[in-house]
Design an enzyme around this catalytic site. Sequence first.
Site, PDB file in Angstrom:
ATOM      1  N   ASP A  32      19.373  23.734  20.955  1.00  0.00           N
ATOM      2  CA  ASP A  32      19.423  24.281  19.597  1.00  0.00           C
ATOM      3  C   ASP A  32      18.150  23.872  18.867  1.00  0.00           C
ATOM      4  O   ASP A  32      17.726  22.721  18.969  1.00  0.00           O
ATOM      5  CB  ASP A  32      20.648  23.702  18.869  1.00  0.00           C
ATOM      6  CG  ASP A  32      21.049  24.484  17.638  1.00  0.00           C
ATOM      7  OD1 ASP A  32      20.148  24.957  16.919  1.00  0.00           O
ATOM      8  OD2 ASP A  32      22.260  24.620  17.369  1.00  0.00           O
ATOM      9  N   ARG A  78      17.798  24.956  15.460  1.00  0.00           N
ATOM     10  CA  ARG A  78      18.058  25.108  14.031  1.00  0.00           C
ATOM     11  C   ARG A  78      17.848  23.772  13.338  1.00  0.00           C
ATOM     12  O   ARG A  78      18.318  22.733  13.811  1.00  0.00           O
ATOM     13  CB  ARG A  78      19.492  25.602  13.797  1.00  0.00           C
ATOM     14  CG  ARG A  78      19.693  27.050  14.156  1.00  0.00           C
ATOM     15  CD  ARG A  78      21.151  27.434  14.081  1.00  0.00           C
ATOM     16  NE  ARG A  78      21.930  26.761  15.114  1.00  0.00           N
ATOM     17  CZ  ARG A  78      23.225  26.973  15.329  1.00  0.00           C
ATOM     18  NH1 ARG A  78      23.889  27.828  14.569  1.00  0.00           N
ATOM     19  NH2 ARG A  78      23.852  26.339  16.294  1.00  0.00           N
TER      20      ARG A  78
END
Length: 352
Positions: free
Chosen positions: A241, A243
């Site tokens: 990830d 983000r």
Amino acid sequence: MTHSHRFRSHWPLFFGIYSTKVTTEAYGAYLDKGFDIRPTIAVTKAHIDLPECREAIRTGRLKPDGKILKPSGQSIVTKAAIEPVWYLPEIARRFGCTESHLRQSIFRMTNGMYPELITRPDIKIFLPPIGGLTIYIWGDPDTIPDEDIELTCRVHDECNGSDVFGSDICTCRPYLTHAIEEAIKTAQRGGAGLVIYFRKEGRSLGEVTKYLVYNTRKRQEGGDSAENYFNCTEQVAGVQDTRFQALMPDPLHFLGVTKIHNFISMSDMKYNAIVNTGIKIVNRVEIPKDLVPEDAQVEITAKVFHGYNAGKAYQGIDEEELKKCKGRDYQYKDSDEEGKPSDKKNVVEEHP
């Protein structure tokens, strides 16, 4: 810079001019000198028309009131588009580093595309090359800062395949539309519903990477499985990830949010990022099981097993359930009618 009272705050991720009228009034002298000054925030009203809302009316889950929800299934919203603007000294303070170190890091990470980061330390504003966000509000925005008035909220990251085209490999659209339904209900009860839609496609890895991950999941030995759900992303992208959640709560602070009564999300990363900035969350609402698409069972099983907030609906997902959960096979030309690999070699068909 000047911006609307509704978005006034000391949080530095997004700020700017909210209308062209304010721009010409406040910066007319600069415009006359040839400066390029543009709004970075715009607010408007809209009617949102979703088939899921029409279905909810048909089944009785939603009831039109003519104000928040029309008999046609359209809901009335206030929406704000926001582009990212970073005030570098404050960003550096929040990250616990010097402004010089922050500038050098951004310069390196953007492959030197912005030399002014190094050559113009007097310019304190940076427009990062990342996607912005849209805020959707059902009900009266003025109730949002009042902790005694119910607030329902979802922070949603863009998923073009599901949100727009209805791909069933993930829960993105059904979770989004469920949040909208809950936001409408909250607004009808006198509160406010809030959806913040970030442009973070594919966990900020992008859609190309996401599709490569899909292919890896479906083509791996044994087929798509919950057990290897996160491993496939890491195998393709090197990380699970990308983000960055530290600045994610800022739009909530722009709106004056200090308490969320219903947080429509199972993500611990989002939950922790929000509460770490001082916002209280009362209830965490998981996606109803009947809204999870068949091929998204792999995703939801993997996420719950690895620590996503499960609520009461997803109790009992253990290692055995993780290993049992399989996704749909791709229907390749070298597969039989049941999707199982056949003994045939790949054949290239020539067409006249």
